[in-house]
Motif scaffolding. Structure first.
Motif, PDB file in Angstrom:
ATOM      1  N   SER A   1     -69.194  22.623  49.257  1.00 39.91           N
ATOM      2  CA  SER A   1     -69.072  21.376  50.030  1.00 39.91           C
ATOM      3  C   SER A   1     -69.021  21.693  51.520  1.00 39.91           C
ATOM      4  N   VAL A   2     -69.763  20.948  52.294  1.00 41.09           N
ATOM      5  CA  VAL A   2     -69.752  21.103  53.751  1.00 41.09           C
ATOM      6  C   VAL A   2     -69.246  19.782  54.338  1.00 41.09           C
ATOM      7  N   VAL A   3     -68.075  19.855  54.974  1.00 38.31           N
ATOM      8  CA  VAL A   3     -67.382  18.635  55.411  1.00 38.31           C
ATOM      9  C   VAL A   3     -67.368  18.551  56.938  1.00 38.31           C
ATOM     10  N   THR A   4     -67.908  17.459  57.468  1.00 36.48           N
ATOM     11  CA  THR A   4     -67.892  17.233  58.922  1.00 36.48           C
ATOM     12  C   THR A   4     -66.745  16.278  59.238  1.00 36.48           C
ATOM     13  N   ILE A   5     -65.829  16.747  60.110  1.00 34.50           N
ATOM     14  CA  ILE A   5     -64.672  15.934  60.490  1.00 34.50           C
ATOM     15  C   ILE A   5     -64.943  15.361  61.883  1.00 34.50           C
ATOM     16  N   LYS A   6     -64.892  14.032  61.996  1.00 34.45           N
ATOM     17  CA  LYS A   6     -65.133  13.404  63.304  1.00 34.45           C
ATOM     18  C   LYS A   6     -63.920  12.583  63.736  1.00 34.45           C
ATOM     19  N   PRO A   7     -62.958  13.232  64.419  1.00 32.38           N
ATOM     20  CA  PRO A   7     -61.815  12.468  64.916  1.00 32.38           C
ATOM     21  C   PRO A   7     -62.213  11.629  66.133  1.00 32.38           C
ATOM     22  N   GLY A   8     -61.397  10.584  66.359  1.00 28.97           N
ATOM     23  CA  GLY A   8     -61.548   9.797  67.589  1.00 28.97           C
ATOM     24  C   GLY A   8     -60.589  10.333  68.631  1.00 28.97           C
ATOM     25  N   PHE A   9     -59.659   9.480  69.125  1.00 23.89           N
ATOM     26  CA  PHE A   9     -58.705   9.914  70.159  1.00 23.89           C
ATOM     27  C   PHE A   9     -57.433  10.467  69.508  1.00 23.89           C
ATOM     28  N   VAL A  10     -57.159  11.746  69.760  1.00 28.25           N
ATOM     29  CA  VAL A  10     -55.984  12.381  69.152  1.00 28.25           C
ATOM     30  C   VAL A  10     -55.041  12.880  70.245  1.00 28.25           C
ATOM     31  N   ASP A  11     -53.774  12.575  70.075  1.00 21.56           N
ATOM     32  CA  ASP A  11     -52.748  12.982  71.038  1.00 21.56           C
ATOM     33  C   ASP A  11     -52.427  14.466  70.829  1.00 21.56           C
ATOM     34  N   SER A  12     -53.142  15.327  71.556  1.00 17.15           N
ATOM     35  CA  SER A  12     -52.956  16.785  71.413  1.00 17.15           C
ATOM     36  C   SER A  12     -53.029  17.414  72.806  1.00 17.15           C
ATOM     37  N   PRO A  13     -52.747  18.709  72.938  1.00 15.83           N
ATOM     38  CA  PRO A  13     -52.835  19.347  74.259  1.00 15.83           C
ATOM     39  C   PRO A  13     -54.209  19.160  74.917  1.00 15.83           C
ATOM     40  N   MET A  14     -55.259  19.051  74.094  1.00 13.77           N
ATOM     41  CA  MET A  14     -56.612  18.870  74.645  1.00 13.77           C
ATOM     42  C   MET A  14     -56.732  17.595  75.482  1.00 13.77           C
ATOM     43  N   THR A  15     -55.954  16.589  75.122  1.00 12.58           N
ATOM     44  CA  THR A  15     -56.040  15.295  75.808  1.00 12.58           C
ATOM     45  C   THR A  15     -54.778  15.019  76.630  1.00 12.58           C
ATOM     46  N   ALA A  16     -54.102  16.104  77.049  1.00 13.97           N
ATOM     47  CA  ALA A  16     -52.818  15.973  77.755  1.00 13.97           C
ATOM     48  C   ALA A  16     -52.928  15.078  78.993  1.00 13.97           C
ATOM     49  N   ASP A  17     -54.073  15.087  79.662  1.00  9.90           N
ATOM     50  CA  ASP A  17     -54.202  14.329  80.918  1.00  9.90           C
ATOM     51  C   ASP A  17     -54.656  12.886  80.722  1.00  9.90           C
ATOM     52  N   PHE A  18     -54.852  12.475  79.484  1.00  8.04           N
ATOM     53  CA  PHE A  18     -55.362  11.121  79.229  1.00  8.04           C
ATOM     54  C   PHE A  18     -54.227  10.104  79.162  1.00  8.04           C
ATOM     55  N   ASP A  19     -54.552   8.852  79.476  1.00 12.57           N
ATOM     56  CA  ASP A  19     -53.614   7.754  79.263  1.00 12.57           C
ATOM     57  C   ASP A  19     -53.691   7.386  77.783  1.00 12.57           C
ATOM     58  N   LYS A  20     -52.580   7.551  77.064  1.00 14.20           N
ATOM     59  CA  LYS A  20     -52.624   7.371  75.599  1.00 14.20           C
ATOM     60  C   LYS A  20     -51.972   6.068  75.148  1.00 14.20           C
ATOM     61  N   SER A  21     -52.036   5.066  76.020  1.00 20.36           N
ATOM     62  CA  SER A  21     -51.318   3.833  75.693  1.00 20.36           C
ATOM     63  C   SER A  21     -52.078   2.925  74.719  1.00 20.36           C
ATOM     64  N   GLY A  22     -53.385   3.107  74.563  1.00 21.64           N
ATOM     65  CA  GLY A  22     -54.182   2.191  73.726  1.00 21.64           C
ATOM     66  C   GLY A  22     -53.920   2.346  72.237  1.00 21.64           C
ATOM     67  N   PRO A  23     -54.368   1.377  71.439  1.00 27.98           N
ATOM     68  CA  PRO A  23     -54.120   1.395  69.990  1.00 27.98           C
ATOM     69  C   PRO A  23     -54.998   2.400  69.228  1.00 27.98           C
TER      70      PRO A  23
END
Ligand SMILES: NC(=O)c1ccc[n+]([C@@H]2O[C@H](COP(=O)([O-])OP(=O)(O)OC[C@H]3O[C@@H](n4cnc5c(N)ncnc54)[C@H](OP(=O)(O)O)[C@@H]3O)[C@@H](O)[C@H]2O)c1
Length: 251
Positions: free
Chosen positions: A180-202
């Protein structure tokens, strides 16, 4: 965990990977963690050992995955430590500074190298291992960003898009071989990668939510999953906006 008993994680220091490893270990799986940051990796391995339920193997090694020459050795070490492999999760990545990449072709290449080419190198080696074995699960974290090029992050998007397309072809090749080959496509995730983003949205979710989705997708041998699920609908809309309109939008 049936098809996920022995799993190697490339990029095990990622927040999403760490939560995935925790859930796997708590369910009795043996996990081999490969990560770049030594302190973080050691802390994660120690924590996973405490969480393990079965005296299963929890081990790992420090490596910079941009160094593709090391990939065959790392795979061999994981196989040796776990006594074989049932599954792999490729989780590492960087979020390039899009503006900096626009001004620097070398930086653009470097970002494509780590986010796409090094991943494809690993996938090529792992695909042959699992093909010979005649079973296994290969999961890779791509991104919704790979579904359509946007001015704000097209270097990252292009790299993830390349990975998604490569996985699609690999799935087509390995389906008949029981892999099985599984492609994972996350949207907006609160992680160190997105530390500088405004994370207030739903639309923002915690890495543990993505981790649960990854494990379910791997257990079921899914083809492609958007995480959380609602990103499937959002990306259907975004993908279908005609280019004549899309190019005028500030996305
Ligand atoms: N966060 C999001 O919103 C989001 C959305 C869609 C997809 N994703 C994807 O999800 C995956 C995991 O990201 P995350 O959100 O968990 O962020 P994260 O915690 O920042 O994880 C990224 C990891 O990649 C590792 N890494 C980068 N370059 C590496 C290299 N050359 N060798 C080894 N490891 C390297 C980093 O290691 P160091 O600790 O050494 O820096 C870090 O642990 C990535 O593929 C990312 O593109 C994230």
């Amino acid at each position: 965990m049936n098809n996920l008993n022995r799993i190697v994680i490339f990029g095990a220091t990622s927040a999403i990977a760490e939560h995935t490893a925790r859930q796997l270990v708590q369910n009795g799986a043996s996990v081999y963690c490969i990560g770049r940051n030594t302190n973080k990796l050691n802390r994660i391995i120690a924590d996973l050992k405490v969480r393990s339920v079965n005296n299963q193997v929890v081990d790992g090694i420090n490596a910079d995955l941009a160094d593709t020459a090391q990939h065959p050795i790392l795979i061999e070490q994981a196989i040796k430590s776990l006594g074989g492999l049932d599954a792999v999760l490729i989780a590492y990545g960087t979020l390039p500074d899009q503006r900096a990449c626009e001004a620097d072709a070398e930086l653009t290449q470097k970002e494509i190298q780590i986010n796409a080419l090094s991943v494809i190198n690993l996938l090529t080696l792992l695909a042959n291992y699992f093909e010979t074995q005649g079973k296994g699960v290969i999961a890779t974290i791509s991104s919704v960003a790979g579904d359509r090029g946007r001015q704000s992050n097209y270097v990252y998007g292009a790299a993830k898009g390349m990975v998604s397309l490569f996985l699609q072809g690999l799935r087509n090749r390995l389906m008949a071989k029981g892999v099985s080959v599984v492609t994972i496509k996350p949207g907006f995730v609160d992680s160190p990668m997105t530390a500088d983003f405004d994370k207030s949205g739903p639309l923002w979710v915690k890495p543990e939510v993505i981790a649960t989705g990854i494990i379910k997708a791997m257990q079921k041998g899914k083809n492609e999953v958007y995480l959380p699920w609602f990103w499937w609908g959002i990306m259907q809309i975004i993908k279908h906006i005609p280019e004549a309109i899309f190019k005028r939008l500030s996305l």
